[in-house]
Design a protein around this motif. Sequence first.
Motif, short mmCIF file in Angstrom:
data_model
loop_
_atom_site.label_atom_id
_atom_site.label_comp_id
_atom_site.label_asym_id
_atom_site.label_seq_id
_atom_site.Cartn_x
_atom_site.Cartn_y
_atom_site.Cartn_z
N GLY A 72 0.81 -1.22 0.00
CA GLY A 72 0.00 0.00 0.00
C GLY A 72 0.84 1.27 0.00
O GLY A 72 2.05 1.26 0.26
N THR A 73 0.18 2.38 -0.27
CA THR A 73 0.84 3.69 -0.26
C THR A 73 1.31 4.04 1.15
O THR A 73 0.65 3.71 2.14
CB THR A 73 -0.14 4.77 -0.75
N LYS A 74 2.46 4.70 1.23
CA LYS A 74 3.03 5.09 2.52
C LYS A 74 3.24 6.59 2.59
O LYS A 74 3.50 7.23 1.56
CB LYS A 74 4.36 4.37 2.75
N GLY A 117 6.79 11.42 -9.18
CA GLY A 117 6.51 10.54 -10.31
C GLY A 117 7.30 9.25 -10.17
O GLY A 117 7.71 8.86 -9.08
N THR A 118 7.54 8.56 -11.27
CA THR A 118 8.39 7.37 -11.27
C THR A 118 9.82 7.83 -11.48
O THR A 118 10.16 8.41 -12.51
CB THR A 118 7.97 6.41 -12.39
N ILE A 119 10.66 7.60 -10.47
CA ILE A 119 12.04 8.09 -10.51
C ILE A 119 13.01 6.93 -10.32
O ILE A 119 12.64 5.87 -9.82
CB ILE A 119 12.30 9.16 -9.43
N LEU A 120 14.25 7.14 -10.75
CA LEU A 120 15.32 6.18 -10.48
C LEU A 120 15.98 6.54 -9.17
O LEU A 120 16.37 7.70 -8.96
CB LEU A 120 16.35 6.19 -11.61
N GLN A 121 16.10 5.56 -8.29
CA GLN A 121 16.68 5.81 -6.98
C GLN A 121 17.69 4.74 -6.65
O GLN A 121 17.43 3.54 -6.82
CB GLN A 121 15.58 5.83 -5.91
N LYS A 122 18.85 5.15 -6.17
CA LYS A 122 19.86 4.19 -5.72
C LYS A 122 19.72 4.00 -4.22
O LYS A 122 19.95 4.93 -3.45
CB LYS A 122 21.26 4.69 -6.05
N PRO A 123 19.31 2.81 -3.77
CA PRO A 123 19.12 2.57 -2.34
C PRO A 123 20.41 2.77 -1.56
O PRO A 123 21.51 2.65 -2.10
CB PRO A 123 18.66 1.11 -2.28
N LYS A 149 22.38 -1.26 -7.85
CA LYS A 149 21.92 -0.59 -9.06
C LYS A 149 20.68 0.25 -8.76
O LYS A 149 19.83 -0.16 -7.95
CB LYS A 149 21.61 -1.62 -10.15
N PRO A 150 20.56 1.42 -9.40
CA PRO A 150 19.34 2.23 -9.24
C PRO A 150 18.10 1.46 -9.67
O PRO A 150 18.18 0.59 -10.55
CB PRO A 150 19.59 3.43 -10.17
N ARG A 151 16.99 1.76 -9.05
CA ARG A 151 15.74 1.09 -9.38
C ARG A 151 14.60 2.10 -9.41
O ARG A 151 14.69 3.17 -8.80
CB ARG A 151 15.44 -0.01 -8.35
N GLU A 152 13.57 1.76 -10.14
CA GLU A 152 12.42 2.66 -10.24
C GLU A 152 11.55 2.58 -9.00
O GLU A 152 11.26 1.49 -8.50
CB GLU A 152 11.57 2.32 -11.47
N VAL A 153 11.17 3.74 -8.48
CA VAL A 153 10.22 3.83 -7.37
C VAL A 153 9.19 4.90 -7.72
O VAL A 153 9.44 5.78 -8.55
CB VAL A 153 10.91 4.16 -6.03
N ASP A 154 8.04 4.81 -7.09
CA ASP A 154 6.97 5.77 -7.34
C ASP A 154 6.81 6.73 -6.17
O ASP A 154 6.58 6.31 -5.03
CB ASP A 154 5.64 5.05 -7.58
N VAL A 155 6.95 8.01 -6.47
CA VAL A 155 6.76 9.07 -5.46
C VAL A 155 5.58 9.92 -5.91
O VAL A 155 5.65 10.60 -6.93
CB VAL A 155 8.03 9.93 -5.31
N ASP A 156 4.50 9.87 -5.15
CA ASP A 156 3.28 10.57 -5.54
C ASP A 156 3.37 12.07 -5.29
O ASP A 156 2.90 12.88 -6.09
CB ASP A 156 2.07 9.99 -4.78
N ALA A 157 3.95 12.44 -4.14
CA ALA A 157 4.01 13.86 -3.79
C ALA A 157 5.05 14.10 -2.71
O ALA A 157 5.30 13.22 -1.87
CB ALA A 157 2.65 14.34 -3.29
N ILE A 158 5.67 15.28 -2.74
CA ILE A 158 6.55 15.74 -1.66
C ILE A 158 6.20 17.19 -1.37
O ILE A 158 5.99 17.98 -2.30
CB ILE A 158 8.05 15.70 -2.04
N GLN A 159 6.11 17.52 -0.10
CA GLN A 159 5.89 18.92 0.27
C GLN A 159 6.77 19.31 1.44
O GLN A 159 7.12 18.47 2.27
CB GLN A 159 4.41 19.16 0.61
N VAL A 160 7.13 20.58 1.48
CA VAL A 160 7.93 21.12 2.58
C VAL A 160 6.98 21.57 3.69
O VAL A 160 6.07 22.37 3.45
CB VAL A 160 8.79 22.32 2.11
N LEU A 161 7.19 21.06 4.88
CA LEU A 161 6.38 21.45 6.04
C LEU A 161 7.02 22.60 6.81
O LEU A 161 6.35 23.51 7.27
CB LEU A 161 6.17 20.25 6.96
N THR A 173 4.63 11.17 0.05
CA THR A 173 3.68 10.07 -0.20
C THR A 173 4.28 9.22 -1.30
O THR A 173 4.58 9.74 -2.40
CB THR A 173 2.31 10.62 -0.63
N CYS A 174 4.48 7.94 -1.04
CA CYS A 174 5.24 7.13 -1.99
C CYS A 174 4.77 5.67 -1.98
O CYS A 174 3.98 5.25 -1.15
CB CYS A 174 6.73 7.20 -1.67
#
Length: 301
Positions: A72-74, A117-123, A149-161, A173-174
């Motif tokens: 699920g979404t986190k 969005g869908t981004i490449l991320q290196k863990p 190796k970098p992998r695709e992950v989905d990031v729905d939104a980021i905001q500065v609090l 939200t990812c």
Amino acid sequence: MTTARRAKRAISGWVVLNKPFDMTSTQAVGKVRWLFAAQKAGHAGTLDPLATGILPIALGEATKAVPQVQDGTKIYRFAIRWGTATTTDDAEGSVIAQSDVRPSAEALEAVLPRFTGTILQKPPAFSAIKIDGERAYDLARAGEAVDIKPREVDVDAIQVLEHGAEQSLLEVTCGKGTYVRALARDIAEALGTHGHVGLLHRAAVGPFTDADAVSIDDLEAAAEDVRDTLLKPVSAGFADLPEIRLDPVQATAVRHGNPVLLTGAAAPASLEECWVSFKGEVVATGWVQFGQFKPRRVFNT
């Protein structure tokens, strides 16, 4: 004189734990399992020891629903501490690089769309990802070079609090597999500086949020009969999925692992994933094809 062993119970449901700081997910599961004297327990999504927040712990039949909740979404709230990179990309690691650059609030806001969005991320090197059968964090602790190796992950939104010169608080939200530590590291690098996660709180996993959470202290303080009322039902793990209610004949067939034809004007013709119930209890998860429900996993509730 020996103490009698505590009898284990066939109890099922969800404990939505607000995991405390400096406790591993495995320790949290062990504590909750002991408190409920549960025969079986597991968790939906590991949290680092230095992280706090939502750790859904499944007891009994709820362990069969772990994949649905885990996928699920986190939502995470995290602080980026500016100017310092560490081996672990959080406050636990050793410092490996420093910078005097401190980004402005405007620069931070401007760079965030690059990380949605869908981004490449290196863990991070210190992660549970397996490399040739070994956990990356075991190799890193042994001093070996870790190349993930970098992998695709989905990031729905980021905001500065909140934004400050030394630290900024953000909310993301990812989807499954996103490393917030890597996100903090990469945002800092995109801004021409270094950074690491100073604090991390998971505010939601799938259908479970902070509003559902109980603490270890709450559970320890409650009498056993009261403690059981803090459990959420097995079906709570499927709050994000369509529910189909079965009649007695259908429920019996599905409990034996058989598909059933769904009837009625509102019956769906096709669903990729859903769950079926009888008298409020989970019977199975599965999918619908050509108007027929096909069970994937049957529950003994």
